[in-house]
Design a protein around this motif. Sequence first.
Motif, PDB file in Angstrom:
ATOM      1  N   VAL A 176      10.849   1.496  -1.424  1.00  0.00           N
ATOM      2  CA  VAL A 176      11.038   2.283  -2.647  1.00  0.00           C
ATOM      3  C   VAL A 176      11.738   3.612  -2.354  1.00  0.00           C
ATOM      4  O   VAL A 176      12.712   3.969  -3.037  1.00  0.00           O
ATOM      5  CB  VAL A 176       9.692   2.493  -3.373  1.00  0.00           C
ATOM      6  N   PRO A 177      11.296   4.403  -1.350  1.00  0.00           N
ATOM      7  CA  PRO A 177      12.038   5.639  -1.030  1.00  0.00           C
ATOM      8  C   PRO A 177      13.487   5.374  -0.640  1.00  0.00           C
ATOM      9  O   PRO A 177      14.390   6.128  -1.017  1.00  0.00           O
ATOM     10  CB  PRO A 177      11.249   6.235   0.138  1.00  0.00           C
ATOM     11  N   PHE A 178      13.714   4.298   0.140  1.00  0.00           N
ATOM     12  CA  PHE A 178      15.078   3.951   0.546  1.00  0.00           C
ATOM     13  C   PHE A 178      15.956   3.658  -0.669  1.00  0.00           C
ATOM     14  O   PHE A 178      17.083   4.174  -0.786  1.00  0.00           O
ATOM     15  CB  PHE A 178      15.045   2.734   1.464  1.00  0.00           C
ATOM     16  N   LEU A 179      15.450   2.858  -1.603  1.00  0.00           N
ATOM     17  CA  LEU A 179      16.222   2.521  -2.803  1.00  0.00           C
ATOM     18  C   LEU A 179      16.455   3.766  -3.660  1.00  0.00           C
ATOM     19  O   LEU A 179      17.527   3.926  -4.255  1.00  0.00           O
ATOM     20  CB  LEU A 179      15.505   1.439  -3.610  1.00  0.00           C
ATOM     21  N   PHE A 180      15.470   4.647  -3.719  1.00  0.00           N
ATOM     22  CA  PHE A 180      15.641   5.888  -4.478  1.00  0.00           C
ATOM     23  C   PHE A 180      16.768   6.729  -3.893  1.00  0.00           C
ATOM     24  O   PHE A 180      17.675   7.171  -4.614  1.00  0.00           O
ATOM     25  CB  PHE A 180      14.336   6.690  -4.477  1.00  0.00           C
ATOM     26  N   VAL A 181      16.715   6.951  -2.574  1.00  0.00           N
ATOM     27  CA  VAL A 181      17.727   7.776  -1.909  1.00  0.00           C
ATOM     28  C   VAL A 181      19.115   7.172  -2.084  1.00  0.00           C
ATOM     29  O   VAL A 181      20.071   7.859  -2.487  1.00  0.00           O
ATOM     30  CB  VAL A 181      17.387   7.924  -0.410  1.00  0.00           C
ATOM     31  N   GLY A 239       0.816  -1.199   0.000  1.00  0.00           N
ATOM     32  CA  GLY A 239       0.000   0.000   0.000  1.00  0.00           C
ATOM     33  C   GLY A 239       0.852   1.252   0.000  1.00  0.00           C
ATOM     34  O   GLY A 239       2.074   1.215   0.166  1.00  0.00           O
ATOM     35  N   ALA A 240       0.206   2.396  -0.171  1.00  0.00           N
ATOM     36  CA  ALA A 240       0.934   3.670  -0.244  1.00  0.00           C
ATOM     37  C   ALA A 240       1.768   3.917   0.993  1.00  0.00           C
ATOM     38  O   ALA A 240       2.832   4.532   0.929  1.00  0.00           O
ATOM     39  CB  ALA A 240      -0.059   4.807  -0.461  1.00  0.00           C
ATOM     40  N   ASN A 241       1.286   3.445   2.147  1.00  0.00           N
ATOM     41  CA  ASN A 241       2.034   3.608   3.393  1.00  0.00           C
ATOM     42  C   ASN A 241       2.626   2.292   3.863  1.00  0.00           C
ATOM     43  O   ASN A 241       3.053   2.163   5.012  1.00  0.00           O
ATOM     44  CB  ASN A 241       1.121   4.188   4.486  1.00  0.00           C
ATOM     45  N   GLY A 242       2.616   1.286   2.991  1.00  0.00           N
ATOM     46  CA  GLY A 242       3.116  -0.029   3.344  1.00  0.00           C
ATOM     47  C   GLY A 242       4.617  -0.127   3.247  1.00  0.00           C
ATOM     48  O   GLY A 242       5.314   0.833   2.908  1.00  0.00           O
ATOM     49  N   LEU A 243       5.129  -1.316   3.530  1.00  0.00           N
ATOM     50  CA  LEU A 243       6.576  -1.539   3.568  1.00  0.00           C
ATOM     51  C   LEU A 243       7.224  -1.285   2.215  1.00  0.00           C
ATOM     52  O   LEU A 243       8.263  -0.619   2.124  1.00  0.00           O
ATOM     53  CB  LEU A 243       6.853  -2.975   4.029  1.00  0.00           C
ATOM     54  N   LEU A 244       6.599  -1.781   1.126  1.00  0.00           N
ATOM     55  CA  LEU A 244       7.226  -1.671  -0.189  1.00  0.00           C
ATOM     56  C   LEU A 244       7.220  -0.237  -0.700  1.00  0.00           C
ATOM     57  O   LEU A 244       8.268   0.354  -0.953  1.00  0.00           O
ATOM     58  CB  LEU A 244       6.516  -2.594  -1.184  1.00  0.00           C
ATOM     59  N   ILE A 245       6.030   0.342  -0.860  1.00  0.00           N
ATOM     60  CA  ILE A 245       5.912   1.686  -1.415  1.00  0.00           C
ATOM     61  C   ILE A 245       6.323   2.746  -0.403  1.00  0.00           C
ATOM     62  O   ILE A 245       6.954   3.749  -0.752  1.00  0.00           O
ATOM     63  CB  ILE A 245       4.471   1.952  -1.894  1.00  0.00           C
ATOM     64  N   GLY A 246       5.964   2.525   0.854  1.00  0.00           N
ATOM     65  CA  GLY A 246       6.203   3.549   1.866  1.00  0.00           C
ATOM     66  C   GLY A 246       7.610   3.606   2.402  1.00  0.00           C
ATOM     67  O   GLY A 246       8.046   4.652   2.882  1.00  0.00           O
ATOM     68  N   THR A 247       8.372   2.505   2.330  1.00  0.00           N
ATOM     69  CA  THR A 247       9.715   2.479   2.915  1.00  0.00           C
ATOM     70  C   THR A 247      10.781   2.006   1.935  1.00  0.00           C
ATOM     71  O   THR A 247      11.790   2.698   1.712  1.00  0.00           O
ATOM     72  CB  THR A 247       9.739   1.569   4.162  1.00  0.00           C
ATOM     73  N   GLY A 295      11.372   6.548   4.349  1.00  0.00           N
ATOM     74  CA  GLY A 295       9.927   6.371   4.345  1.00  0.00           C
ATOM     75  C   GLY A 295       9.211   7.564   4.970  1.00  0.00           C
ATOM     76  O   GLY A 295       8.204   8.055   4.435  1.00  0.00           O
ATOM     77  N   LYS A 296       9.722   8.048   6.107  1.00  0.00           N
ATOM     78  CA  LYS A 296       9.113   9.203   6.773  1.00  0.00           C
ATOM     79  C   LYS A 296       9.225  10.453   5.897  1.00  0.00           C
ATOM     80  O   LYS A 296       8.279  11.247   5.809  1.00  0.00           O
ATOM     81  CB  LYS A 296       9.791   9.449   8.115  1.00  0.00           C
ATOM     82  N   ALA A 297      10.395  10.635   5.261  1.00  0.00           N
ATOM     83  CA  ALA A 297      10.582  11.803   4.395  1.00  0.00           C
ATOM     84  C   ALA A 297       9.635  11.760   3.208  1.00  0.00           C
ATOM     85  O   ALA A 297       9.024  12.761   2.837  1.00  0.00           O
ATOM     86  CB  ALA A 297      12.034  11.874   3.921  1.00  0.00           C
ATOM     87  N   ALA A 298       9.508  10.575   2.589  1.00  0.00           N
ATOM     88  CA  ALA A 298       8.619  10.431   1.431  1.00  0.00           C
ATOM     89  C   ALA A 298       7.177  10.730   1.801  1.00  0.00           C
ATOM     90  O   ALA A 298       6.424  11.314   1.002  1.00  0.00           O
ATOM     91  CB  ALA A 298       8.744   9.021   0.859  1.00  0.00           C
ATOM     92  N   SER A 299       6.775  10.363   3.026  1.00  0.00           N
ATOM     93  CA  SER A 299       5.399  10.613   3.450  1.00  0.00           C
ATOM     94  C   SER A 299       5.114  12.099   3.605  1.00  0.00           C
ATOM     95  O   SER A 299       3.958  12.524   3.590  1.00  0.00           O
ATOM     96  CB  SER A 299       5.112   9.890   4.772  1.00  0.00           C
ATOM     97  N   LYS A 300       6.163  12.903   3.755  1.00  0.00           N
ATOM     98  CA  LYS A 300       5.997  14.352   3.912  1.00  0.00           C
ATOM     99  C   LYS A 300       6.191  15.102   2.600  1.00  0.00           C
ATOM    100  O   LYS A 300       6.127  16.336   2.565  1.00  0.00           O
ATOM    101  CB  LYS A 300       6.983  14.878   4.967  1.00  0.00           C
ATOM    102  N   GLY A 301       6.479  14.367   1.526  1.00  0.00           N
ATOM    103  CA  GLY A 301       6.584  14.999   0.223  1.00  0.00           C
ATOM    104  C   GLY A 301       7.952  14.815  -0.415  1.00  0.00           C
ATOM    105  O   GLY A 301       8.942  14.516   0.259  1.00  0.00           O
ATOM    106  N   PHE A 302       7.998  14.996  -1.730  1.00  0.00           N
ATOM    107  CA  PHE A 302       9.226  14.769  -2.484  1.00  0.00           C
ATOM    108  C   PHE A 302      10.343  15.722  -2.055  1.00  0.00           C
ATOM    109  O   PHE A 302      11.518  15.356  -2.072  1.00  0.00           O
ATOM    110  CB  PHE A 302       8.943  14.941  -3.983  1.00  0.00           C
ATOM    111  N   GLU A 303       9.963  16.936  -1.646  1.00  0.00           N
ATOM    112  CA  GLU A 303      10.976  17.909  -1.224  1.00  0.00           C
ATOM    113  C   GLU A 303      11.765  17.387  -0.023  1.00  0.00           C
ATOM    114  O   GLU A 303      12.996  17.512   0.028  1.00  0.00           O
ATOM    115  CB  GLU A 303      10.300  19.234  -0.871  1.00  0.00           C
ATOM    116  N   ARG A 304      11.063  16.782   0.937  1.00  0.00           N
ATOM    117  CA  ARG A 304      11.730  16.225   2.105  1.00  0.00           C
ATOM    118  C   ARG A 304      12.653  15.075   1.711  1.00  0.00           C
ATOM    119  O   ARG A 304      13.736  14.905   2.261  1.00  0.00           O
ATOM    120  CB  ARG A 304      10.702  15.716   3.110  1.00  0.00           C
TER     121      ARG A 304
END
Length: 381
Positions: free
Chosen positions: A22-27, A12-20, A300-309
């Motif tokens: 994916v942002p981790f791999l991006f960073v 889900g959008a806030n789940g382990l894959l999308i919420g954590t 994951g926390k940064a992604a939940s607050k927006g792309f800028e974070r």
Amino acid sequence: MEMGGMLDSIIGANGLLIGTIVPFLFVLTVVVFVHEMGHYLIGRLCGIGVNAFSIGFGPELIGFTDRHGTRWKLSAVPLGGYVKFVGDMSATSQPDSDEMEALSESDRARAFHLQSVWKRAATVVAGPLFNFLLTIVVFAVMFAAYGRFVSEPVVSEIRAGSPADAAGFLPGDRFVTVDGSKIETFADVQRLVSGRAGDELTFVMLRQGEEVTLHATPESTEQTDALGNTIKIGIIGVVSSPEAGQPRAVEYGPLEAVGEAVKETGYIIARTGQFLKRFVAGREDRCQLGGPVRIADMAGKAASKGFERLIQLVALLSVGIGVLNLLPIPPLDGGHLVFYAVEAATGHPVSERVTEAVYRVGLLLVLVFMGFVFWNDIFGC
């Protein structure tokens, strides 16, 4: 838990894959790619051949070979990356004597370990420098786009029983310098004090038109950062109110934004170096150091607050990776630079026996450090 609920918690959008994840791999991918691209570009500029450019370690997942013979690939373990130059034995740029002997004359001219010491040093240092450049670019864009809010460095209140109270600070005092560093905004005070818990600092204050010198030792306190993480920082117990600080928005033109970005990046580099020195001396909380699990959580926390974070986290992590890689420990970039400095000073390379012995010790230290941060992530803190 129902199957649908379990699935949502994972993808889900806030789940382990999308919420954590994916942002981790991006960073991590952005930071690693920029670091390795620094090595690659400067190496190529110096005429050094590149066999492979990999994001991640281990088995190749996908890849292609370009017209220069470089294999560009994405590998299975996404916790780093490497550039393998012609003549390297491994991803850590150790020379392979067998491969060196088997090289053709044209390849010997492109082999990393047969280049002049300045070309090798430039190629190695380019990785961390590109990390710093990435941070400067991110900050410059943000300053140009959004500017920043600043407050005057004026004290409006002193917390009773605080170091500032004991030192004799008074409401209305204006910070001039902190330990010799010029103060322009209240954020400058926070920046200089936050990393110095337990250190006596000298404050020059403007009081009723005259400068007075005060001494205070910041005390450590726990605070929650913008991502909800608990951090320990130093404070002296002064407060700036809107009436005293007169907060205002400052806008920057393109060149001014770059200048501010360079200054901000320099501050972060200095703060990171200061933290590491204090940590080695046992003066920083070990729980302030985290590894991949902590970074994933922050992403994951940064992604939940927006792309800028999320981009801000990329910038901060990039500085950290750059500083760590400059530590004088093989197989880090800084360890290679130490060998090159010795070679430049003596006129001949460090012996293979000494290199191998130091490399083994350095590798052990790196592995111990990695184990330490993993332990902090999972069990220790």
